[in-house]
Design an enzyme around this catalytic site. Structure first.
Site, PDB file in Angstrom:
ATOM      1  N   ALA A   1      -1.797   4.618  11.946  1.00 15.43           N
ATOM      2  CA  ALA A   1      -1.696   5.273  13.698  1.00 15.43           C
ATOM      3  C   ALA A   1      -2.120   6.523  14.199  1.00 15.43           C
ATOM      4  O   ALA A   1      -3.080   6.852  13.476  1.00 15.43           O
ATOM      5  CB  ALA A   1      -0.260   5.090  14.242  1.00 15.43           C
TER       6      ALA A   1
ATOM      7  N   GLY B   1       1.058   3.424   9.067  1.00 14.13           N
ATOM      8  CA  GLY B   1       0.976   2.066   9.694  1.00 14.13           C
ATOM      9  C   GLY B   1       0.461   0.713   9.539  1.00 14.13           C
ATOM     10  O   GLY B   1       0.959   0.231   9.671  1.00 14.13           O
TER      11      GLY B   1
ATOM     12  N   GLU C   1       2.818   0.028   6.850  1.00 13.26           N
ATOM     13  CA  GLU C   1       3.369  -0.880   7.102  1.00 13.26           C
ATOM     14  C   GLU C   1       3.604  -2.553   7.490  1.00 13.26           C
ATOM     15  O   GLU C   1       4.195  -3.146   7.657  1.00 13.26           O
ATOM     16  CB  GLU C   1       4.102   0.049   8.186  1.00 13.26           C
ATOM     17  CG  GLU C   1       4.815   1.158   7.527  1.00 13.26           C
ATOM     18  CD  GLU C   1       6.224   2.488   8.750  1.00 13.26           C
ATOM     19  OE1 GLU C   1       6.570   2.276   8.481  1.00 13.26           O
ATOM     20  OE2 GLU C   1       4.780   2.817   9.365  1.00 13.26           O
TER      21      GLU C   1
ATOM     22  N   GLU D   1       3.327   9.830   5.554  1.00 18.12           N
ATOM     23  CA  GLU D   1       3.631  10.695   6.878  1.00 18.12           C
ATOM     24  C   GLU D   1       4.108  11.804   6.749  1.00 18.12           C
ATOM     25  O   GLU D   1       4.318  12.612   7.856  1.00 18.12           O
ATOM     26  CB  GLU D   1       4.353   9.684   7.608  1.00 18.12           C
ATOM     27  CG  GLU D   1       4.038   8.138   8.218  1.00 18.12           C
ATOM     28  CD  GLU D   1       3.345   6.918   7.100  1.00 18.12           C
ATOM     29  OE1 GLU D   1       3.078   5.784   7.950  1.00 18.12           O
ATOM     30  OE2 GLU D   1       3.704   7.337   6.135  1.00 18.12           O
TER      31      GLU D   1
END
Length: 245
Positions: free
Chosen positions: A64, A107, A110, A130
């Site tokens: 992200a 992200g 994911e 993370e």
């Protein structure tokens, strides 16, 4: 659909090819990209097709956008901004394939986990760093990754910061194949060609049942009953028997 700024979309007869298009930022996932991917989901929910998801350049998605992530608040987390999208991708009616080159981190990992099948290259690396940024992988990794690779390997990634290289991803079942960089899109299209020769309704019902929680023998029976009555099933089986003659 022509107004996308973070994606490139190529809609074909049987599939939609979506390319994350921020190569200078390793295709980091922004709020704008999330919104544009929701638009793609709406398209595929209204007119179900196969989905091929990939990244522009040397990487799938490096995570992200940290600048945006730093400014998110408790209320942003409770709204599940990324998780809501990735869950929606996971629920798309027909199979989804991620062609993953280079980094799929945070992200980005994911997002790849949310697809049904993944193809990697020799440069691919999956990881969820993370906790090193003071947060957790909260967009699906905690429940998808254990299902994909087992709880032990998932904890190595989510807690131990372990990076899964392409060989490990193949060995643990996270990816279906590993190819050379630059060959992943062709490999993904060959896979989708094979998938696309199957009955769309059979694929849709199979995916729905496989993704349902717990056991579901009666759901299998009901779905099969629906398929047994389709003209498509009769035509396909008649063609198979004719070929055997």
């Amino acid at each position: 659909m022509t107004d996308f700024t973070t994606l490139e979309l190529d809609e074909r007869d049987d599939r939609v090819v979506v390319t994350l298009d921020r190569p200078a930022q390793r295709n980091a996932i922004t709020a704008e990209m999330i919104a544009e991917l929701h638009t793609v989901c709406a398209l595929l929910e209204a007119r179900p097709k196969l989905l091929l998801l990939t990244g522009r350049g040397d990487h799938f998605a490096g995570g992200a956008d940290i600048r945006q992530l730093r400014d998110r608040t408790r209320n942003d987390a409770l709204s599940g901004i990324n998780r809501t999208l990735f869950d929606r991708i996971g629920r798309l009616p027909l199979p989804t394939v991620a062609a993953v080159n280079g980094f799929a981190l945070g992200g980005g990992a994911e997002l790849a986990y949310a697809c049904d099948i993944r193809i990697a290259t020799t440069t691919t690396k999956f990881g969820n760093p993370e906790p090193g940024l003071g947060i957790m992988a909260a967009a699906g990794a905690t429940y998808r990754l254990p299902r994909l690779v087992g709880t032990s390997v998932a904890k190595q990634v989510l807690l131990g910061g372990h990076i899964l290289d392409a060989d490990t991803a193949l060995r643990t079942g996270l990816v279906i194949d590993v190819v050379e960089p630059g060959e992943h899109l062709d490999a993904a299209h060959r896979l989708l060609d094979r998938i696309g020769r199957s009955s769309a309704l059979a694929l849709r019902l199979t995916k729905t049942i496989v993704d349902s929680p717990a056991t579901h023998p009666f759901a299998d029976d009901i779905a099969q009953a629906v398929l047994f009555e389709t003209e498509d099933k009769h035509t396909r089986m008649s063609s198979f028997l004719e070929k055997k003659k």
